[in-house]
Design an enzyme around this catalytic site. Structure first.
Site, PDB file in Angstrom:
ATOM      1  N   ARG A 104     -10.695   0.117  14.889  1.00  0.00           N
ATOM      2  CA  ARG A 104     -10.452   0.928  13.700  1.00  0.00           C
ATOM      3  C   ARG A 104     -11.283   0.267  12.603  1.00  0.00           C
ATOM      4  O   ARG A 104     -12.493   0.182  12.739  1.00  0.00           O
ATOM      5  CB  ARG A 104      -8.938   0.947  13.417  1.00  0.00           C
TER       6      ARG A 104
ATOM      7  N   TYR B  85      15.407  30.920   5.130  1.00  0.00           N
ATOM      8  CA  TYR B  85      14.329  31.779   5.644  1.00  0.00           C
ATOM      9  C   TYR B  85      14.508  32.141   7.113  1.00  0.00           C
ATOM     10  O   TYR B  85      14.789  31.281   7.944  1.00  0.00           O
ATOM     11  CB  TYR B  85      12.974  31.083   5.476  1.00  0.00           C
TER      12      TYR B  85
ATOM     13  N   ARG C 112       1.372 -10.687   7.234  1.00  0.00           N
ATOM     14  CA  ARG C 112       1.154  -9.501   6.386  1.00  0.00           C
ATOM     15  C   ARG C 112       2.184  -8.419   6.674  1.00  0.00           C
ATOM     16  O   ARG C 112       1.862  -7.354   7.164  1.00  0.00           O
ATOM     17  CB  ARG C 112      -0.232  -8.890   6.639  1.00  0.00           C
TER      18      ARG C 112
ATOM     19  N   HIS D 248      -6.166  -7.156  12.698  1.00  0.00           N
ATOM     20  CA  HIS D 248      -4.940  -6.358  12.764  1.00  0.00           C
ATOM     21  C   HIS D 248      -4.633  -6.091  14.234  1.00  0.00           C
ATOM     22  O   HIS D 248      -5.533  -5.795  15.024  1.00  0.00           O
ATOM     23  CB  HIS D 248      -5.161  -5.053  11.995  1.00  0.00           C
TER      24      HIS D 248
ATOM     25  N   CYS E 238      13.631  24.154   3.259  1.00  0.00           N
ATOM     26  CA  CYS E 238      12.624  24.834   2.450  1.00  0.00           C
ATOM     27  C   CYS E 238      11.821  23.804   1.647  1.00  0.00           C
ATOM     28  O   CYS E 238      12.022  22.613   1.778  1.00  0.00           O
ATOM     29  CB  CYS E 238      13.296  25.821   1.505  1.00  0.00           C
ATOM     30  N   MET E 239      10.929  24.291   0.810  1.00  0.00           N
ATOM     31  CA  MET E 239      10.081  23.374   0.038  1.00  0.00           C
ATOM     32  C   MET E 239      10.909  22.506  -0.899  1.00  0.00           C
ATOM     33  O   MET E 239      10.651  21.313  -1.045  1.00  0.00           O
ATOM     34  CB  MET E 239       9.047  24.159  -0.772  1.00  0.00           C
ATOM     35  N   ASP E 240      11.921  23.113  -1.523  1.00  0.00           N
ATOM     36  CA  ASP E 240      12.658  22.425  -2.589  1.00  0.00           C
ATOM     37  C   ASP E 240      14.130  22.189  -2.271  1.00  0.00           C
ATOM     38  O   ASP E 240      14.813  21.514  -3.036  1.00  0.00           O
ATOM     39  CB  ASP E 240      12.625  23.276  -3.868  1.00  0.00           C
TER      40      ASP E 240
ATOM     41  N   LYS F 178       0.853  -1.204   0.000  1.00  0.00           N
ATOM     42  CA  LYS F 178       0.000   0.000   0.000  1.00  0.00           C
ATOM     43  C   LYS F 178       0.884   1.248   0.000  1.00  0.00           C
ATOM     44  O   LYS F 178       2.102   1.161   0.238  1.00  0.00           O
ATOM     45  CB  LYS F 178      -0.901  -0.025   1.240  1.00  0.00           C
TER      46      LYS F 178
HETATM   47  C1  LIG Z   1      -0.282  -1.576   6.881  1.00  0.00           C
HETATM   48  C2  LIG Z   1      -0.844  -2.874   7.311  1.00  0.00           C
HETATM   49  C3  LIG Z   1      -0.023  -3.996   7.500  1.00  0.00           C
HETATM   50  C4  LIG Z   1       1.487  -3.909   7.474  1.00  0.00           C
HETATM   51  O1  LIG Z   1       1.933  -3.349   8.693  1.00  0.00           O
HETATM   52  P1  LIG Z   1       3.505  -3.221   8.997  1.00  0.00           P
HETATM   53  O2  LIG Z   1       3.546  -2.719  10.399  1.00  0.00           O
HETATM   54  O3  LIG Z   1       4.041  -2.237   8.020  1.00  0.00           O
HETATM   55  O4  LIG Z   1       4.082  -4.561   8.834  1.00  0.00           O
HETATM   56  C5  LIG Z   1      -0.618  -5.215   7.769  1.00  0.00           C
HETATM   57  N1  LIG Z   1      -1.966  -5.318   7.873  1.00  0.00           N
HETATM   58  C6  LIG Z   1      -2.790  -4.269   7.738  1.00  0.00           C
HETATM   59  C7  LIG Z   1      -4.247  -4.453   7.892  1.00  0.00           C
HETATM   60  C8  LIG Z   1      -2.262  -3.010   7.471  1.00  0.00           C
HETATM   61  O5  LIG Z   1      -3.073  -1.957   7.351  1.00  0.00           O
END
Ligand SMILES: *Cc1c(COP(=O)(O)O)cnc(C)c1O
Length: 403
Positions: free
Chosen positions: A152, A283, A240, A184, A330-332, A54
């Protein structure tokens, strides 16, 4: 590194440092490190891996990372939004992909059409997906995402019994295939905390409900990176991991687990100039030199993910030497102080902002520690303006130029 020699069309002046970056600001992504890290997690968990890609592969580029992870033995991919999953499909990736964060307006039809596993967090989401499947004459592949305490996403405890009934009915009429059940962790990075095992017990109970109702999940997964590395007893069928695949330790107190950071952020010195004693820099002149010195401009700023909060706190590496960043980021761009002798630094030299931590250069976590955040936020924050240069065994010609 191979890619360091790739830009050789510009002849160097005699004695000048090599100009070697493909872009003024370049994030080198080491796909061998990704592959190595997949192996580290698989070995620790003792199961197959859902590589979490992701947020554009945590800033590394979702498609090249996904390909490297799959080539290294990851079994599946995971993302938050369906749109992220569809982008992987459009790139030709046909691995199993689960997407787990949706509004009621998410593109469920497209997900079903592209065979994306939609993780469901409510009866409402289930109804939307099942209705879409019936309308399309298809069977949607779904995961029951159970809220076992994070509060969540996931099906709330007080909705679970009704959700499970609805799921069994949708399965019975062919609208859905129940591929997985997942949750999770709240405290995955506190491996000994009793809540981890409690969450697993709650998920086991939810899975038993699905068995009783005749709609068993084919696989179960719980563990994020920290749990995958430290609690193999929670691993169930798959883990995961996200952050660990990118080489950041999810539990710094426990060391690096042998993970190798995959991203190295480098920039080319844009300008070198003298600065007289008493002159301020950037700045609001938040830094003033107390001596005649030489400064350099580095073309990376907060728009690129260099936190402005790091102003006057960062150290970068040029030609194997550390130099302090001075004045406001700065930004850049930001400025570094090369010292009265100029530190041997010339325009065109390569500045390492963070990377694998070799040769004394910082790692992403050093930045995070300095400003009170986590390295997840640093690496995902590296902006689109930084060119992604893929290096390592799996970096084919066509992926080398992908962002
Ligand atoms: C982002 C996420 C993960 C991965 O988590 P890490 O801490 O980066 O390993 C696994 N499961 C779900 C549901 C997540 O949102």
């Amino acid at each position: 590194m191979d890619a360091m020699t790739s830009y050789d069309s510009m002849p160097d002046a005699p004695g000048a440092a090599e100009t070697s970056l493909p872009a003024a600001l370049t994030a080198f992504i080491d796909l061998d490190a990704i592959a190595h890290n997949v192996g580290v997690v698989r070995a620790a968990a003792g199961t197959d891996v859902i590589a979490v890609v992701k947020a554009n592969g945590y800033g590394h580029g979702a498609v090249p990372v996904a390909r490297a992870a799959l080539a290294a033995g990851a079994a599946e991919l995971g993302v938050a939004h369906i749109g992220e999953a569809l982008a992987l499909r459009e790139a030709g990736i046909d691995a199993h992909i689960t997407a787990w964060l949706h509004t009621n307006h998410a593109p469920f039809d497209a997900a079903i059409g592209a065979d994306i596993d939609v993780a469901l967090s409510s009866r409402r989401q289930l109804a939307l997906v099942a209705d879409a499947a019936r309308r399309l004459g298809r069977t949607a592949t779904v995961t029951a995402k159970v809220d076992t305490g994070l509060n969540r996403s996931g099906v709330a405890a007080d909705e679970w019994a009704d959700f499970a009934d609805d799921l069994a009915k949708a399965k019975a009429d062919g609208a859905v295939r129940v591929r997985a059940i997942m949750c999770h962790l709240v405290r995955g990075d506190e491996p000994e905390h009793p809540l981890n095992s409690q969450q697993a017990e709650r998920l086991d109970a939810a899975a038993a409900d699905l068995v009783r109702l005749g709609s068993p999940a084919e696989v179960m997964h719980i563990a994020n990176s920290p749990a995958a590395l430290t609690r193999p007893d929670l691993a169930r069928d798959l883990v995961r991991p996200g952050i660990a695949l990118y080489g950041c330790t999810p539990i710094p107190e426990r060391g690096d687990f042998g993970l190798v950071p995959a991203m190295t952020l480098r920039a080319e010195v844009a300008l070198v100039k003298n600065l007289a004693a008493g002159q301020g820099v950037s700045y609001n002149h938040h830094w003033t030199s107390d001596r005649d010195t030489v400064i350099a401009v580095v073309p990376a700023g907060y728009a690129d993910g260099v936190p402005r909060l790091l102003s006057n706190q960062m150290h970068v590496q040029v030609n194997g030497r550390g130099f302090p960043q001075v004045g406001r980021v700065c930004m850049d761009q930001f400025v570094i102080d090369l010292g009265p002798d100029g530190g041997g630094v010339a325009e065109g030299d390569v500045v390492e902002l963070f990377g694998a931590g070799t040769g004394g250069a910082p790692i992403a976590r050093d930045w995070a520690d300095q400003i009170g955040t986590i390295d997840y936020e640093i690496i995902t924050g590296i902006g689109a303006r930084a060119h992604r240069q893929y290096v390592g065994g799996a970096a084919s010609d066509d992926s080398a130029e992908q962002r």
